[in-house]
Design a protein around this motif. Structure first.
Motif, PDB file in Angstrom:
ATOM      1  N   LYS A   9       0.971   3.612   6.723  1.00  0.00           N
ATOM      2  CA  LYS A   9       0.092   2.559   7.232  1.00  0.00           C
ATOM      3  C   LYS A   9      -0.532   1.846   6.037  1.00  0.00           C
ATOM      4  N   ALA A  10      -0.605   0.542   6.150  1.00  0.00           N
ATOM      5  CA  ALA A  10      -1.217  -0.241   5.064  1.00  0.00           C
ATOM      6  C   ALA A  10      -2.072  -1.349   5.650  1.00  0.00           C
ATOM      7  N   HIS A  25      -3.354  -8.115   7.139  1.00  0.00           N
ATOM      8  CA  HIS A  25      -2.253  -7.570   7.931  1.00  0.00           C
ATOM      9  C   HIS A  25      -2.400  -6.053   8.030  1.00  0.00           C
ATOM     10  N   ALA A  26      -2.275  -5.543   9.237  1.00  0.00           N
ATOM     11  CA  ALA A  26      -2.212  -4.096   9.464  1.00  0.00           C
ATOM     12  C   ALA A  26      -0.733  -3.762   9.603  1.00  0.00           C
ATOM     13  N   ARG A 148       0.259   7.553   2.156  1.00  0.00           N
ATOM     14  CA  ARG A 148       0.490   7.477   3.604  1.00  0.00           C
ATOM     15  C   ARG A 148      -0.431   6.466   4.273  1.00  0.00           C
ATOM     16  N   THR A 149      -1.634   6.308   3.738  1.00  0.00           N
ATOM     17  CA  THR A 149      -2.573   5.294   4.211  1.00  0.00           C
ATOM     18  C   THR A 149      -3.001   4.489   2.995  1.00  0.00           C
ATOM     19  N   MET A 150      -2.800   3.170   3.051  1.00  0.00           N
ATOM     20  CA  MET A 150      -3.073   2.335   1.884  1.00  0.00           C
ATOM     21  C   MET A 150      -3.964   1.155   2.258  1.00  0.00           C
ATOM     22  N   SER A 165      -4.830  -1.695  -5.372  1.00  0.00           N
ATOM     23  CA  SER A 165      -5.594  -0.948  -4.378  1.00  0.00           C
ATOM     24  C   SER A 165      -6.890  -0.503  -5.028  1.00  0.00           C
ATOM     25  N   ALA A 166      -7.777   0.033  -4.213  1.00  0.00           N
ATOM     26  CA  ALA A 166      -9.055   0.512  -4.745  1.00  0.00           C
ATOM     27  C   ALA A 166      -8.862   1.721  -5.646  1.00  0.00           C
ATOM     28  N   ASP A 167      -7.746   2.437  -5.453  1.00  0.00           N
ATOM     29  CA  ASP A 167      -7.494   3.674  -6.192  1.00  0.00           C
ATOM     30  C   ASP A 167      -6.717   3.484  -7.490  1.00  0.00           C
ATOM     31  N   ALA A 168      -6.211   2.277  -7.728  1.00  0.00           N
ATOM     32  CA  ALA A 168      -5.360   2.080  -8.904  1.00  0.00           C
ATOM     33  C   ALA A 168      -5.515   0.658  -9.443  1.00  0.00           C
ATOM     34  N   ASP A 169      -5.198   0.496 -10.713  1.00  0.00           N
ATOM     35  CA  ASP A 169      -5.206  -0.829 -11.321  1.00  0.00           C
ATOM     36  C   ASP A 169      -4.134  -1.691 -10.670  1.00  0.00           C
TER      37      ASP A 169
END
Length: 184
Positions: A9-10, A25-26, A148-150, A165-169
């Motif tokens: 899921k993104a 977009h989901a 799995r969830t982005m 993403s919030a977790d990576a550059d």
């Protein structure tokens, strides 16, 4: 017993200043058992770069009659057919006959160069086909964003793009246009 696809899921936010497209977009992405994180994330990137209200993920690897993504008009005719990877020239030719526009996004560095030299002669004759090659190491960097969830953000400005993403550059998405569609 056949292996089943893994569902990802993104939540994808797109700010494409070049096309004046802004949207949230989901996405539900089915990752084929033989697909890598890199390929899946190149598909997500292709979605973000060509986003449209009718663009959708297809069966891709699990169905030879469907691309990775397509956009259909309201009558069901295929407007845009998007392939990720290194499809053979027969598949590209078939797609060219079935849709208004075909986009191939190749990745893999040296293997993409070898693939392009093999299909170039036949593909260059197809007037509605565009072929891009992602820069070296970009697919691998995109693969590191997979979860799995982005929650992803795509920014496009002045023919440059970044996916993060919030977790990576953010990953700078660089490509070379190997073939552009023929001008009318």
């Amino acid at each position: 017993m056949a292996l089943k696809s893994t569902i990802y899921k993104a939540e994808l936010q797109i700010a494409d200043m070049d096309r004046h497209y802004y949207g949230d977009h989901a996405l539900t992405i089915a990752r084929h058992p033989s697909e890598t994180d890199e390929r899946m994330m190149v598909r997500v990137t292709a979605f973000a770069l060509f986003a449209h209200e009718r663009l959708e993920f297809c069966k891709g690897l699990s169905d030879t009659d469907e691309p990775d993504l397509w956009q259909k008009d309201l009558t069901g005719a295929i407007e845009t057919w998007i392939e990720v990877g290194q499809p053979d020239e027969r598949r590209i030719s078939k797609a060219s006959g079935r849709s208004n526009e075909v986009v191939v996004i190749a990745y893999g560095g040296k293997t993409s160069d070898i693939w392009w030299q093999g299909v170039r002669g036949k593909v260059e004759r197809l007037s509605n086909v565009t072929v891009w090659s992602l820069g070296e190491g970009i697919a691998e960097a995109l693969g590191r964003l997979a979860a799995r969830t982005m929650r992803l953000q795509m920014t496009v400005q002045d023919h440059a793009a970044w996916l993060g993403s919030a977790d990576a550059d953010p990953v700078a998405i660089e490509w070379t246009v190997l073939k552009a569609p023929a001008q009318a």
